[in-house]
Design a protein around this motif. Structure first.
Motif, PDB file in Angstrom:
ATOM      1  N   CYS A  26      18.952 -19.180  13.099  1.00  0.00           N
ATOM      2  CA  CYS A  26      19.129 -18.109  14.070  1.00  0.00           C
ATOM      3  C   CYS A  26      17.836 -17.309  14.154  1.00  0.00           C
ATOM      4  O   CYS A  26      17.323 -16.857  13.136  1.00  0.00           O
ATOM      5  CB  CYS A  26      20.286 -17.226  13.623  1.00  0.00           C
ATOM      6  N   GLN A  27      17.310 -17.160  15.373  1.00  0.00           N
ATOM      7  CA  GLN A  27      16.081 -16.391  15.546  1.00  0.00           C
ATOM      8  C   GLN A  27      16.110 -15.647  16.872  1.00  0.00           C
ATOM      9  O   GLN A  27      16.978 -15.876  17.702  1.00  0.00           O
ATOM     10  CB  GLN A  27      14.857 -17.294  15.464  1.00  0.00           C
ATOM     11  N   LYS A  28      15.158 -14.754  17.031  1.00  0.00           N
ATOM     12  CA  LYS A  28      15.065 -13.971  18.261  1.00  0.00           C
ATOM     13  C   LYS A  28      14.822 -14.919  19.432  1.00  0.00           C
ATOM     14  O   LYS A  28      14.036 -15.850  19.321  1.00  0.00           O
ATOM     15  CB  LYS A  28      13.906 -12.987  18.126  1.00  0.00           C
ATOM     16  N   GLY A  29      15.517 -14.688  20.539  1.00  0.00           N
ATOM     17  CA  GLY A  29      15.364 -15.582  21.683  1.00  0.00           C
ATOM     18  C   GLY A  29      16.028 -15.011  22.917  1.00  0.00           C
ATOM     19  O   GLY A  29      16.011 -13.809  23.138  1.00  0.00           O
ATOM     20  N   ARG A  30      16.709 -15.904  23.662  1.00  0.00           N
ATOM     21  CA  ARG A  30      17.331 -15.465  24.906  1.00  0.00           C
ATOM     22  C   ARG A  30      18.818 -15.823  24.997  1.00  0.00           C
ATOM     23  O   ARG A  30      19.359 -15.991  26.091  1.00  0.00           O
ATOM     24  CB  ARG A  30      16.568 -16.043  26.093  1.00  0.00           C
ATOM     25  N   GLY A  31      19.479 -15.967  23.870  1.00  0.00           N
ATOM     26  CA  GLY A  31      20.927 -16.167  23.868  1.00  0.00           C
ATOM     27  C   GLY A  31      21.389 -17.599  23.971  1.00  0.00           C
ATOM     28  O   GLY A  31      22.496 -17.865  24.412  1.00  0.00           O
TER      29      GLY A  31
END
Length: 147
Positions: A26-31
């Protein structure tokens, strides 16, 4: 190469059910949520697709909007894999919010999950019992014949 590289906000968790193991990054992104490279909307069987979406619906879509999740799932059957996936997603969003967001948000998500279904965060320890001699299964025995 003079520019400093930003540290990626990333957590890795897992979910288990019987012999199925799902590992999520899980990482920062756009969903985006993908399972073995397939988007969540195309997961089969369709009847159990809602079970995978439970963590998203319980926590609220706004909590997942800025997160990308990539899942790898192996072992077990279809249903066990679905339950391993949902547990992995739930654990990932809780640990991400604990590590990178704030404690009250994490606690709110965790309370919502536990009040709905404890297996979203805690693995089910039950396993299939081994077959033994003298019968066709783990507990059943062959009928005794007197003649």
């Amino acid at each position: 190469m003079s520019e400093a590289k930003q540290a990626v906000q990333k957590v890795q968790t897992y979910g288990k059910k019987k012999h199925a193991i799902a590992v999520v990054t899980c990482q920062k992104g756009r969903g985006m949520i993908r399972v073995n490279g397939v988007p969540l909307a195309h997961i089969k069987p369709e009847g159990l697709r809602l079970k995978i979406q439970e963590p998203v619906l319980l926590a609220g879509k706004d909590k997942f909007r800025g997160l990308d999740m990539r899942l790898r799932v192996r072992g077990g059957g279809h249903t066990s894999q679905i339950f391993a996936i949902r547990q992995a997603i739930a654990k990932a969003v809780v640990s991400y919010h604990q590590k990178y967001v704030d404690e009250p948000t994490k606690q709110a998500i965790k309370d919502a999950y536990v009040s709905h279904d404890r297996t979203l965060l805690v693995a089910d320890p039950r396993r299939a019992e081994m077959k033994k001699y003298g019968g066709s299964g783990a507990r059943s025995r062959f009928a005794k014949s007197y003649r």
